[in-house]
Design a protein around this motif. Structure first.
Motif, PDB file in Angstrom:
ATOM      1  N   ARG A   1       0.838  -1.206   0.000  1.00  0.00           N
ATOM      2  CA  ARG A   1       0.000   0.000   0.000  1.00  0.00           C
ATOM      3  C   ARG A   1       0.872   1.255   0.000  1.00  0.00           C
ATOM      4  NH1 ARG A   1      -5.109  -1.840   3.910  1.00  0.00           N
ATOM      5  NH2 ARG A   1      -5.617  -3.624   2.560  1.00  0.00           N
ATOM      6  N   VAL A   2       0.592   2.169  -0.903  1.00  0.00           N
ATOM      7  CA  VAL A   2       1.383   3.397  -1.042  1.00  0.00           C
ATOM      8  C   VAL A   2       0.476   4.607  -1.212  1.00  0.00           C
ATOM      9  CG1 VAL A   2       3.482   4.225  -2.186  1.00  0.00           C
ATOM     10  CG2 VAL A   2       2.556   1.984  -2.816  1.00  0.00           C
ATOM     11  N   PRO A   3       0.654   5.661  -0.395  1.00  0.00           N
ATOM     12  CA  PRO A   3      -0.095   6.891  -0.660  1.00  0.00           C
ATOM     13  C   PRO A   3       0.336   7.484  -2.007  1.00  0.00           C
ATOM     14  CG  PRO A   3       0.966   6.957   1.506  1.00  0.00           C
ATOM     15  CD  PRO A   3       1.521   5.766   0.787  1.00  0.00           C
ATOM     16  N   TYR A   4      -0.592   8.150  -2.666  1.00  0.00           N
ATOM     17  CA  TYR A   4      -0.323   8.734  -3.987  1.00  0.00           C
ATOM     18  C   TYR A   4       0.923   9.608  -3.967  1.00  0.00           C
ATOM     19  CZ  TYR A   4      -0.826  12.094  -7.838  1.00  0.00           C
ATOM     20  OH  TYR A   4      -0.597  12.906  -8.919  1.00  0.00           O
ATOM     21  N   THR A   5       1.051  10.471  -2.959  1.00  0.00           N
ATOM     22  CA  THR A   5       2.167  11.412  -2.910  1.00  0.00           C
ATOM     23  C   THR A   5       3.505  10.666  -2.879  1.00  0.00           C
ATOM     24  OG1 THR A   5       0.708  12.829  -1.654  1.00  0.00           O
ATOM     25  CG2 THR A   5       3.009  13.463  -1.696  1.00  0.00           C
ATOM     26  N   GLU A   6       3.518   9.574  -2.115  1.00  0.00           N
ATOM     27  CA  GLU A   6       4.727   8.744  -2.065  1.00  0.00           C
ATOM     28  C   GLU A   6       4.980   8.075  -3.414  1.00  0.00           C
ATOM     29  OE1 GLU A   6       5.552   5.173   0.786  1.00  0.00           O
ATOM     30  OE2 GLU A   6       4.843   6.878   1.985  1.00  0.00           O
ATOM     31  N   ALA A   7       3.898   7.638  -4.058  1.00  0.00           N
ATOM     32  CA  ALA A   7       4.024   6.977  -5.364  1.00  0.00           C
ATOM     33  C   ALA A   7       4.655   7.932  -6.375  1.00  0.00           C
ATOM     34  CB  ALA A   7       2.664   6.501  -5.852  1.00  0.00           C
ATOM     35  N   ILE A   8       4.281   9.205  -6.313  1.00  0.00           N
ATOM     36  CA  ILE A   8       4.863  10.193  -7.227  1.00  0.00           C
ATOM     37  C   ILE A   8       6.367  10.290  -6.977  1.00  0.00           C
ATOM     38  CG2 ILE A   8       4.927  12.697  -7.745  1.00  0.00           C
ATOM     39  CD1 ILE A   8       2.523  11.276  -8.971  1.00  0.00           C
ATOM     40  N   GLY A   9       6.751  10.306  -5.691  1.00  0.00           N
ATOM     41  CA  GLY A   9       8.168  10.336  -5.340  1.00  0.00           C
ATOM     42  C   GLY A   9       8.918   9.131  -5.884  1.00  0.00           C
ATOM     43  N   ILE A  10       8.313   7.968  -5.735  1.00  0.00           N
ATOM     44  CA  ILE A  10       8.942   6.721  -6.214  1.00  0.00           C
ATOM     45  C   ILE A  10       9.156   6.781  -7.730  1.00  0.00           C
ATOM     46  CG2 ILE A  10       8.513   4.256  -6.559  1.00  0.00           C
ATOM     47  CD1 ILE A  10       6.927   4.438  -3.803  1.00  0.00           C
ATOM     48  N   LEU A  11       8.143   7.278  -8.420  1.00  0.00           N
ATOM     49  CA  LEU A  11       8.238   7.338  -9.878  1.00  0.00           C
ATOM     50  C   LEU A  11       9.313   8.342 -10.306  1.00  0.00           C
ATOM     51  CD1 LEU A  11       4.417   7.243 -10.661  1.00  0.00           C
ATOM     52  CD2 LEU A  11       6.074   5.477 -11.282  1.00  0.00           C
ATOM     53  N   LYS A  12       9.378   9.466  -9.591  1.00  0.00           N
ATOM     54  CA  LYS A  12      10.359  10.501  -9.938  1.00  0.00           C
ATOM     55  C   LYS A  12      11.778  10.004  -9.722  1.00  0.00           C
ATOM     56  CE  LYS A  12       8.155  14.874  -9.815  1.00  0.00           C
ATOM     57  NZ  LYS A  12       8.190  16.241  -9.402  1.00  0.00           N
ATOM     58  N   GLN A  13      11.936   9.219  -8.629  1.00  0.00           N
ATOM     59  CA  GLN A  13      13.280   8.738  -8.315  1.00  0.00           C
ATOM     60  C   GLN A  13      13.641   7.457  -9.051  1.00  0.00           C
ATOM     61  OE1 GLN A  13      13.116   8.583  -4.009  1.00  0.00           O
ATOM     62  NE2 GLN A  13      12.553  10.752  -4.041  1.00  0.00           N
ATOM     63  N   SER A  14      12.742   6.970  -9.885  1.00  0.00           N
ATOM     64  CA  SER A  14      12.975   5.663 -10.515  1.00  0.00           C
ATOM     65  C   SER A  14      14.062   5.721 -11.581  1.00  0.00           C
ATOM     66  CB  SER A  14      11.681   5.168 -11.156  1.00  0.00           C
ATOM     67  OG  SER A  14      11.363   5.999 -12.263  1.00  0.00           O
ATOM     68  N   GLY A  15      14.350   6.926 -12.064  1.00  0.00           N
ATOM     69  CA  GLY A  15      15.333   7.037 -13.143  1.00  0.00           C
ATOM     70  C   GLY A  15      14.774   6.581 -14.483  1.00  0.00           C
ATOM     71  N   ARG A  16      13.495   6.324 -14.513  1.00  0.00           N
ATOM     72  CA  ARG A  16      12.833   5.863 -15.728  1.00  0.00           C
ATOM     73  C   ARG A  16      12.444   7.020 -16.642  1.00  0.00           C
ATOM     74  NH1 ARG A  16      10.299   0.881 -16.741  1.00  0.00           N
ATOM     75  NH2 ARG A  16      11.852  -0.533 -15.926  1.00  0.00           N
ATOM     76  N   GLN A  17      12.540   6.822 -17.943  1.00  0.00           N
ATOM     77  CA  GLN A  17      12.002   7.787 -18.895  1.00  0.00           C
ATOM     78  C   GLN A  17      10.566   7.383 -19.212  1.00  0.00           C
ATOM     79  OE1 GLN A  17      14.168  10.553 -18.727  1.00  0.00           O
ATOM     80  NE2 GLN A  17      13.135  10.773 -20.694  1.00  0.00           N
ATOM     81  N   PHE A  18       9.602   8.084 -18.621  1.00  0.00           N
ATOM     82  CA  PHE A  18       8.210   7.767 -18.937  1.00  0.00           C
ATOM     83  C   PHE A  18       7.737   8.641 -20.089  1.00  0.00           C
ATOM     84  CE2 PHE A  18       8.410   6.585 -14.356  1.00  0.00           C
ATOM     85  CZ  PHE A  18       8.052   5.250 -14.492  1.00  0.00           C
ATOM     86  N   GLU A  19       6.782   8.109 -20.811  1.00  0.00           N
ATOM     87  CA  GLU A  19       6.230   8.877 -21.937  1.00  0.00           C
ATOM     88  C   GLU A  19       5.428  10.067 -21.414  1.00  0.00           C
ATOM     89  OE1 GLU A  19       3.072   8.152 -25.549  1.00  0.00           O
ATOM     90  OE2 GLU A  19       3.892   6.373 -24.550  1.00  0.00           O
ATOM     91  N   PHE A  20       4.642   9.819 -20.330  1.00  0.00           N
ATOM     92  CA  PHE A  20       3.805  10.879 -19.751  1.00  0.00           C
ATOM     93  C   PHE A  20       4.489  11.454 -18.514  1.00  0.00           C
ATOM     94  CE2 PHE A  20       0.913   8.244 -22.180  1.00  0.00           C
ATOM     95  CZ  PHE A  20       0.096   9.173 -22.812  1.00  0.00           C
ATOM     96  N   PRO A  21       4.268  12.764 -18.254  1.00  0.00           N
ATOM     97  CA  PRO A  21       4.929  13.407 -17.125  1.00  0.00           C
ATOM     98  C   PRO A  21       4.460  12.854 -15.785  1.00  0.00           C
ATOM     99  CG  PRO A  21       3.324  14.897 -18.126  1.00  0.00           C
ATOM    100  CD  PRO A  21       3.427  13.703 -19.014  1.00  0.00           C
ATOM    101  N   VAL A  22       5.368  12.891 -14.811  1.00  0.00           N
ATOM    102  CA  VAL A  22       5.058  12.493 -13.439  1.00  0.00           C
ATOM    103  C   VAL A  22       5.098  13.758 -12.600  1.00  0.00           C
ATOM    104  CG1 VAL A  22       5.842  11.159 -11.445  1.00  0.00           C
ATOM    105  CG2 VAL A  22       6.137  10.238 -13.759  1.00  0.00           C
ATOM    106  N   GLU A  23       3.972  14.153 -12.068  1.00  0.00           N
ATOM    107  CA  GLU A  23       3.902  15.387 -11.285  1.00  0.00           C
ATOM    108  C   GLU A  23       2.739  15.269 -10.329  1.00  0.00           C
ATOM    109  OE1 GLU A  23       6.144  18.004 -10.407  1.00  0.00           O
ATOM    110  OE2 GLU A  23       6.516  17.558 -12.533  1.00  0.00           O
ATOM    111  N   TYR A  24       2.916  15.767  -9.116  1.00  0.00           N
ATOM    112  CA  TYR A  24       1.797  15.786  -8.178  1.00  0.00           C
ATOM    113  C   TYR A  24       0.627  16.513  -8.836  1.00  0.00           C
ATOM    114  CZ  TYR A  24      -1.149  16.469  -4.130  1.00  0.00           C
ATOM    115  OH  TYR A  24      -2.220  16.441  -3.275  1.00  0.00           O
ATOM    116  N   GLY A  25      -0.558  15.928  -8.774  1.00  0.00           N
ATOM    117  CA  GLY A  25      -1.734  16.574  -9.357  1.00  0.00           C
ATOM    118  C   GLY A  25      -2.074  16.050 -10.744  1.00  0.00           C
TER     119      GLY A  25
END
Ligand code: 4AD
Ligand code: MG
Length: 453
Positions: free
Chosen positions: A297-321
């Protein structure tokens, strides 16, 4: 009496005078006799039938081709052949309907893409027979799960005036001709109506009377997303619980998915073995894993942090909101959690009006359960039970409170904390079978540009 092949193959004793009815998968002729492989859809396996020359009805044997239908009477005897316990020695065969050479399922090994073009015949293939038997069995398991827990099954309307999700992705239902927007009050129901996108709002009315309820029915979305996970018509299961919070909601969602995986393992063994062979080698391990391990279980805000720190190039932006896209959901479940993951407490601005505002004034009590290979299978929330706040949410989402007057009443008269979720039945089936396209787990798929059959 007619016996299903499933039961015949499970026999413990030989027997006289058994009648089977089914479709010929193959026929092989030898000197003095023929073998028919007969299938009636009751199980994956065929029944081997031995027809001696001279058996009544065998004069039509050459028309008993692949795809033809037949009735066979005979005696069940131990089979000398490998891999099967029984075979039927025919005392009479009857050709019911032959098939001509154009029958498209002559040979094995068709692609799912080709089989989609013959959706009316594909249930006769091994793979689709297995998928639709499992679908039926799991539909039963859904009812069993909720009925055993004293949830009341509610049939919510298919035609509705409200857009529950506020996404405006609805199919209009009208009996008007010409300009249908000119005088909606002259329409059949005296207003604009649509095919439902969710039975939730009506489900809440029933939960606020019967405590725990669920719906299970067809749902419609005019989303123009031509993906492997979106259908315009799909089946949704929506439980709703009175006196329940977000925690209880996440617990139920998790218990439900685990129970469905367990049910498939216990009751769909033969069909799962086929998926393991042709669709997804790891299907058994995956289902066992789901049954045994708690979801992350992960809160959304934490999930955004995880995605940002993943070092992954995502097609869509990762941003709170911003909404999580499928690629983000899959990263969270497949790479981060390495198990199903529940993301909760999403920003208010990206979720519907009915979700409960958290103390922080920024997030709402939403939860999505994500699974490997698919992403979101469950979307749910604790509902806003405070009248003032609900009205404020409507204002925030620019909705007209008059359209939701009856819904607000539920907060006026004996309001209670309550929560629920929606689970897409087809996405669950994809997860349980490993089938990667939603078009292949629904009998006749409805997708943009496609409503044949
Ligand atoms: O997340 P959604 O939009 O949630 C609701 O409709 C809520 N009213 C449910 C509730 O709280 N009672 O949809 C719920 C689920 C998704 O998680 C997904 O599994 C499935 O419905 N779903 C679709 N499945 C197939 N094709 C589509 N176009 C789908 N849209 C949603
Ligand atoms: Mg959702």
């Amino acid at each position: 009496m007619r016996t299903l092949i499933k039961h015949i193959l499970a026999s413990t004793e030989p027997g006289d005078s058994i009648t089977v009815k089914g479709w010929v998968r193959t026929r092989r002729d030898s000197k003095g006799f023929s073998f028919l492989e007969l299938n009636d859809g009751s199980c994956l396996a065929n029944l081997q039938v031995v027809v001696d020359a001279g058996t009544p009805g065998s004069e039509h044997i050459t028309r008993l081709v692949t795809g033809a239908s037949a009735v066979v009477e005979g005696k069940l005897v131990p089979s000398p052949a490998q891999g099967q316990k029984w075979e039927l020695r025919a005392s009479r065969v009857e050709l019911i309907g032959t098939a001509d050479a154009a029958y498209p399922l002559q040979k094995k090994g068709h692609t799912p893409e080709f089989l989609r073009t013959i959706a009316h015949l594909r249930p006769r293939s091994n793979l689709f027979g297995a998928i639709f038997r499992l679908r039926s069995r799991l539909a039963f398991a859904v009812h069993q799960f909720f009925q055993e827990r004293d949830f009341v099954y509610v049939h919510t309307p298919i035609i509705t005036g409200s857009d529950c999700e506020g996404a405006g992705e609805m199919f209009r239902v009208t009996s008007l001709k010409g300009n249908i927007d000119e005088k909606p009050e002259a329409d059949f129901f005296g207003k604009k109506t649509y095919l439902t996108v969710s039975g939730q709002l009506e489900g809440e009315a029933f939960a606020c009377a019967l405590s725990n309820i669920y719906t299970f029915g067809p749902t419609f979305r005019a989303e123009n997303s031509n993906t492997a996970r979106h259908a315009a018509e799909f089946w949704m299961i929506e439980p709703e619980m009175a006196f329940c919070d977000l925690q209880g909601d996440m617990d139920l969602g998790e218990a439900f998915i685990k129970a469905m995986a367990q049910h498939a393992l216990e009751h769909c063994g033969e069909d799962l073995a086929l998926f393991a062979k042709f669709v997804d080698k790891g299907v058994h391990e995956r289902l066992k894993f789901v049954v045994e391990r708690p979801f992350v279980r992960v809160p959304y805000t934490e999930a955004i942090g995880i995605l940002k720190q993943s070092g992954r190039q995502f097609e869509f932006p990762v941003e709170y909101g911003l909404n999580l896209q499928s690629e983000h959901e899959r990263f969270l479940t497949e790479e981060y959690a390495k198990s199903p993951a529940t993301v909760f407490n999403y920003p208010r601005e990206i979720k519907p009006f009915y979700m409960r505002l958290n103390e922080d004034g920024k997030t709402v009590t939403a939860m999505d359960i994500l699974v490997p290979g698919i992403g979101e299978v469950i979307g749910g929330a604790q509902r806003e039970e405070r009248l003032d706040q609900l009205l404020d949410n409507m204002k925030y989402q620019k909705l007209n409170p008059d359209d939701y007057a009856w819904y607000a009443d539920l907060r006026r008269y004996g309001t209670v904390p309550h929560a629920g979720f929606g689970l897409g039945f087809e996405r669950l089936l994809m997860f349980l079978t490993g089938v990667s396209n939603i078009r292949d787990v629904i009998p006749f798929a409805r997708t943009p540009g496609n409503a044949e059959f």
